[in-house]
Design a protein around this motif. Structure first.
Motif, PDB file in Angstrom:
ATOM      1  N   ILE A   1      -2.152   9.978   7.414  1.00 26.33           N
ATOM      2  CA  ILE A   1      -3.413   9.366   6.964  1.00 26.33           C
ATOM      3  C   ILE A   1      -3.188   7.903   6.576  1.00 26.33           C
ATOM      4  N   LEU A   2      -2.109   7.661   5.842  1.00 31.95           N
ATOM      5  CA  LEU A   2      -1.801   6.293   5.421  1.00 31.95           C
ATOM      6  C   LEU A   2      -1.546   5.400   6.639  1.00 31.95           C
ATOM      7  N   MET A   3      -0.829   5.962   7.625  1.00 33.21           N
ATOM      8  CA  MET A   3      -0.516   5.210   8.828  1.00 33.21           C
ATOM      9  C   MET A   3      -1.792   4.826   9.567  1.00 33.21           C
ATOM     10  N   VAL A   4      -2.678   5.801   9.722  1.00 27.08           N
ATOM     11  CA  VAL A   4      -3.942   5.539  10.405  1.00 27.08           C
ATOM     12  C   VAL A   4      -4.712   4.453   9.648  1.00 27.08           C
TER      13      VAL A   4
ATOM     14  N   GLY B   1       1.992   6.385  -2.314  1.00 31.66           N
ATOM     15  CA  GLY B   1       3.439   6.419  -2.082  1.00 31.66           C
ATOM     16  C   GLY B   1       4.122   7.412  -3.008  1.00 31.66           C
ATOM     17  N   ASN B   2       3.705   7.403  -4.267  1.00 40.13           N
ATOM     18  CA  ASN B   2       4.258   8.349  -5.229  1.00 40.13           C
ATOM     19  C   ASN B   2       3.925   9.782  -4.851  1.00 40.13           C
ATOM     20  N   LEU B   3       2.703   9.957  -4.385  1.00 41.22           N
ATOM     21  CA  LEU B   3       2.241  11.287  -4.002  1.00 41.22           C
ATOM     22  C   LEU B   3       3.086  11.839  -2.853  1.00 41.22           C
ATOM     23  N   ILE B   4       3.327  10.989  -1.855  1.00 39.32           N
ATOM     24  CA  ILE B   4       4.121  11.412  -0.699  1.00 39.32           C
ATOM     25  C   ILE B   4       5.552  11.716  -1.140  1.00 39.32           C
ATOM     26  N   GLU B   5       6.112  10.816  -1.951  1.00 40.70           N
ATOM     27  CA  GLU B   5       7.471  11.010  -2.439  1.00 40.70           C
ATOM     28  C   GLU B   5       7.609  12.356  -3.152  1.00 40.70           C
ATOM     29  N   GLN B   6       6.573  12.637  -3.971  1.00 39.62           N
ATOM     30  CA  GLN B   6       6.597  13.870  -4.748  1.00 39.62           C
ATOM     31  C   GLN B   6       6.658  15.110  -3.848  1.00 39.62           C
TER      32      GLN B   6
ATOM     33  N   VAL C   1       0.825  -1.204   0.000  1.00 41.37           N
ATOM     34  CA  VAL C   1       0.000   0.000   0.000  1.00 41.37           C
ATOM     35  C   VAL C   1       0.859   1.255   0.000  1.00 41.37           C
ATOM     36  N   SER C   2       2.105   1.154   0.453  1.00 43.61           N
ATOM     37  CA  SER C   2       2.909   2.373   0.555  1.00 43.61           C
ATOM     38  C   SER C   2       4.041   2.421  -0.478  1.00 43.61           C
ATOM     39  N   THR C   3       4.090   1.443  -1.384  1.00 42.69           N
ATOM     40  CA  THR C   3       5.208   1.425  -2.339  1.00 42.69           C
ATOM     41  C   THR C   3       5.141   2.610  -3.299  1.00 42.69           C
ATOM     42  N   PHE C   4       6.329   3.102  -3.701  1.00 46.03           N
ATOM     43  CA  PHE C   4       6.345   4.077  -4.798  1.00 46.03           C
ATOM     44  C   PHE C   4       7.329   3.663  -5.886  1.00 46.03           C
TER      45      PHE C   4
END
Lengths: 279, 347
Positions: free
Chosen positions: A252-255, A230-235, A212-215
Motif C-alpha cells: 500500500i505504501l509503495m503504491v 514505518g513503525n507499523l510495518i516494522e512491528q 514517509v517510510s521512516t521508523f
C-alpha cells in the motif's frame, strides 16, 4: 532484445535483489495463514481489508502529513541554501557543499541519537532554559521532534540536487533575461526557478520517500506518541510476526509513493526528474 | 554642434585580475550604423560588446548612450538588446513565449504581444512556428528566433556576439545577407562581433579592427582592405605579401635589393618600413616588362583565379592571377606603384 555480457549480469542482479523479493512481498500480501509455512498459504484480500479501517488509515494519514510538511520545510530551507552556495566563488563553493555533506558520512542512528541528548528532559537545551530560570519544556516525544529529525536528516538530499541543477545552469540564459528587461527578481521567477524544477523534483522525491517510510526517526524522537506507517510495518515483522499484514502495508505504501511521484512529475514538463549528475 | 552619437565609448579600459583586456579604447557609433568589431580571439572585442550591453563594468572609462552616461546601469535598464553567441533561448518556453518574453516583462497587452510576435516571425521567415519547442529547431532557426526575440523589443542598438559562428558555411552566407537586409529594413544600429574578416567586410558600414585590447584601425571595409594602417591589419584582413623595406626618399622604396616607385611619402630618410602587397596586385608579365623574375613553386586552381607561390631571389610571393602558369616555369613579376603600400614599423 540484445544484451551485452554486463547486461545479463545486471539482469540476474535485478532478479535476485529486486524482482524475487518484490514478488515475495506481493505473495505474502495476497495470502493469509501462518507466516512460518508459506507454501500452504491461501489467496486472500483479508490483509488489505484489515488495513482500510480508521485506526490504520489514521496512521497512514499522519505519516503522509509529516512527510509532506518535512518535505516543504526542506524545500523552503534547502532552496535558498543551494542558491547561495551555487552563487559562491568556485573555491568557497566546494568547501560549503562539503560542510553540508560531512554530517552524512556519520552514522544515521548516531546523528539521530544526538538529538535525544539535545532535546531530552535533562538535555542541553532544557539545561540552558532552566539556568535562565524557566520551566523545562517537553521537547522530545512529539510530532515536532519527529519533524525536526526528518528535516535534519533529509535536508542534504534536497540541497544537493537543486545545487547541482543551479550550478550547471547556462549563465547566458540569465544574462538573456536581464537583457530583455527582467530585473533580478523577475529573472529568478521566470528563468532560474523554472529551469531548476528538475532539481526540486529530485529533491522532493528524495526527501519524501524516506520521510514517509521512516521508523527510526519516529521511534527515537517520537516515542510512542508518533506512530507512523514505518513503525507499523516494522512491528508486524519484528514483534507480531504477521508477515502477511506487514507485506500488505508495504505494498500500500509503495503504491502510494508511486502515485505521489506520478503526480509530482506531472509538474515537470521535460520529465527530467532524475538525479543525474549527482550520483 | 555635432549630432549626438548613439554610443560613445570614452577612455574605456578593462582589467580581469592583472590582465589588461581593453586598453584605453575610444570609439563612437552613429545611428543606423552597421559596425563590426573584428579581431582574433582575446583581442577584447567580446568584452567591449559586454560592456556596452551592461554585463561587465569597465575598470575605467565611460559608456555614453545618446549623450547620457550609462556606465554601471544594469542590462535590464538599457535600451539595448543582445543576440548571444549560443543564442541563449529559454529551453522551458516555446518559440512564441521566447519572443514574447521582453514584451511580457514590459506588461504589453496580449493583443499587442500577439501582433508583434507574429510580425517578427514573418520578418525572420519562421511564420507559423509559434508553438514549436526550442529544442526541435535547427541551429539556423534558433538563430533567427534569437534575433526575433531581441528585435521585438525595438531596441535602439542590437548587439550581436558572433551570431553565425555555429552555422555551416552555406547557411552563414545566407544569414549574412539576411542580417544586412534586416538591419536596413528595421533601421537600427547593429554592433557585430566576429573574428571572420570576410563576414566583417561583407556586412559592415564600419569595421573596427582590434588586437590586444587596442583599436588598430577604424574604417569602411574598402579602406580597411585597401589601405591597412599597419602590419597587423594587413595580415589579418585578407592575404598579404609583407616585406621588409627601406624608404630611400619620398616615392622611392627599396626592397628585395631593388628600387621601386611608390605613392607614399613623409617618412624619414632611409627609414625601415613594412611593404604590403596584396596577392592579386602582383602581375605576371613577360620578362622584358618584369621588375622581378621568379620560379613558380606550385599552383592551385581556385575557381575564379589561380593561387600560386612564386620564388624570387629572397622571397616567396603569394600571387592570385587569372593567368595559368605551370609549376617550375620562369615568370616575370610587376607591381604598379599604386599597389605598393608602405607602412611604418611598429615599435
Amino acid at each position: 532484445m540484445k544484451l551485452s555480457k554486463h547486461g545479463y549480469f545486471y539482469l540476474i542482479w535485478m532478479a535476485i535483489f529486486i524482482a524475487i523479493p518484490l514478488f515475495m512481498v506481493a505473495y505474502l500480501a495476497f495470502t493469509s495463514g501462518d507466516s512460518q509455512s508459506i507454501s500452504l498459504a491461501n489467496f486472500s484480500l483479508e490483509n488489505f481489508k484489515r488495513f482500510f479501517t480508521p485506526m490504520y488509515l489514521e496512521v497512514l494519514k499522519k505519516s503522509i502529513q509529516l512527510a509532506f510538511i518535512s518535505t516543504i520545510i526542506c524545500f523552503l530551507l534547502g532552496y535558498p541554501v543551494a542558491y547561495i552556495i551555487s552563487k559562491a566563488k568556485l573555491k568557497n563553493r566546494n568547501i560549503l557543499i562539503l560542510l553540508f555533506v560531512i554530517p552524512m558520512w556519520m552514522n544515521f542512528l548516531l546523528r539521530t541519537y544526538a538529538w535525544l541528548t539535545l532535546l531530552g528532559k535533562n538535555g542541553i537545551i532544557n539545561l540552558l532554559i532552566t539556568k535562565l530560570g524557566f520551566q523545562p519544556l517537553d521537547l522530545l516525544y512529539n510530532d515536532t521532534a519527529v519533524l525536526l529529525g526528518m528535516v535534519y536528516n533529509f535536508l542534504p538530499f534536497m540541497v544537493l540536487p537543486i545545487f547541482s541543477v543551479l550550478t550547471k545552469m547556462d549563465n547566458s540564459l540569465i544574462e538573456a533575461s536581464w537583457d530583455l528587461g527582467a530585473n533580478k527578481l523577475k529573472t529568478f521567477l521566470k528563468v532560474i526557478f523554472p529551469l531548476s524544477l528538475p532539481g526540486v523534483l529530485s529533491g522532493v522525491t528524495m526527501v519524501f520517500i524516506p520521510a514517509v517510510s521512516t521508523f527510526v526517526i519516529s521511534s527515537l524522537l517520537g516515542g510512542n506518541k508518533t506512530y507512523l506507517i514505518g513503525n507499523l510495518i516494522e512491528q508486524q515483522f519484528r514483534y507480531t510476526g504477521d508477515w502477511h499484514f506487514g507485506s500488505a502495508m508495504s505494498i500500500i505504501l509503495m503504491v502510494f509513493i508511486l502515485i505521489s511521484m506520478a503526480l509530482t512529475s506531472k509538474f515537470d514538463k521535460d520529465k527530467e526528474g532524475d538525479v543525474s549528475g549527482l550520483w | 554642434m555635432a549630432k549626438v552619437h548613439t554610443i560613445d565609448l570614452i577612455n574605456l579600459s578593462k582589467k580581469f585580475g592583472e590582465d589588461l583586456v581593453l586598453d584605453n579604447m575610444n570609439l563612437y557609433i552613429r545611428q543606423n550604423e552597421f559596425l563590426t568589431l573584428l579581431g582574433p580571439s582575446g583581442c577584447g572585442k567580446t568584452t567591449t560588446l559586454r560592456i556596452i550591453g551592461g554585463f561587465e563594468n569597465p575598470t575605467e572609462g565611460k559608456v555614453v548612450f545618446e549623450g547620457n552616461d550609462i556606465t554601471g546601469l544594469p542590462p535590464y535598464l538599457r535600451q539595448i538588446n543582445t543576440v548571444f553567441q549560443r543564442y541563449a533561448l529559454f529551453p522551458h518556453l516555446n518559440v512564441f513565449e521566447n519572443i514574447a518574453f521582453g514584451l511580457k516583462i514590459k506588461k504589453k497587452s496580449n493583443e499587442e504581444i500577439k501582433k508583434k510576435v507574429t510580425q517578427m516571425l514573418e520578418l525572420v521567415n519562421l511564420a507559423g512556428f509559434e508553438k514549436r519547442n526550442i529544442e526541435s529547431l535547427s541551429g539556423g532557426q534558433q538563430q533567427r528566433i534569437a534575433i526575433a526575440r531581441a528585435l521585438v523589443n525595438e531596441p535602439k542598438v542590437l548587439l550581436l556576439d558572433e551570431p553565425l559562428g555555429a552555422l555551416d558555411l552555406k547557411l552563414r552566407k545566407e544569414m549574412q545577407i539576411e542580417l544586412k537586409k534586416m538591419q536596413q529594413s528595421v533601421g537600427i544600429t547593429f554592433i557585430y562581433v566576429t573574428h571572420d574578416q570576410e563576414e566583417a567586410l561583407t556586412m559592415s558600414d564600419t569595421v573596427v579592427v582590434m588586437d590586444k585590447g587596442k583599436i588598430q584601425q577604424i574604417g569602411t571595409p574598402i579602406d580597411i582592405y585597401n589601405e591597412p594602417q599597419n602590419r597587423f591589419v594587413a595580415q589579418f584582413i585578407g592575404e598579404s605579401n609583407i616585406l621588409d623595406g627601406i624608404m630611400e626618399k619620398d616615392f622611392k622604396v627599396w626592397f628585395l635589393s631593388k628600387e621601386f616607385i611608390c605613392v607614399d611619402k613623409g617618412f624619414d630618410k632611409d627609414e625601415k618600413v613594412d611593404v604590403v602587397i596584396r596577392p592579386e596586385d602582383v602581375e605576371i608579365v613577360e620578362e622584358d616588362k618584369a621588375q622581378l623574375m621568379g620560379i613558380v613553386k606550385n599552383v592551385l586552381f581556385k575557381g575564379v583565379h589561380y593561387e600560386m607561390e612564386v620564388q624570387t631571389n629572397d622571397y616567396t610571393w603569394k600571387i592570385h592571377s587569372t593567368i595559368m602558369k605551370d609549376a617550375g616555369s620562369y615568370v616575370g613579376l610587376r607591381i604598379v606603384p599604386d599597389n605598393i603600400h608602405v607602412m611604418r614599423k611598429e615599435k
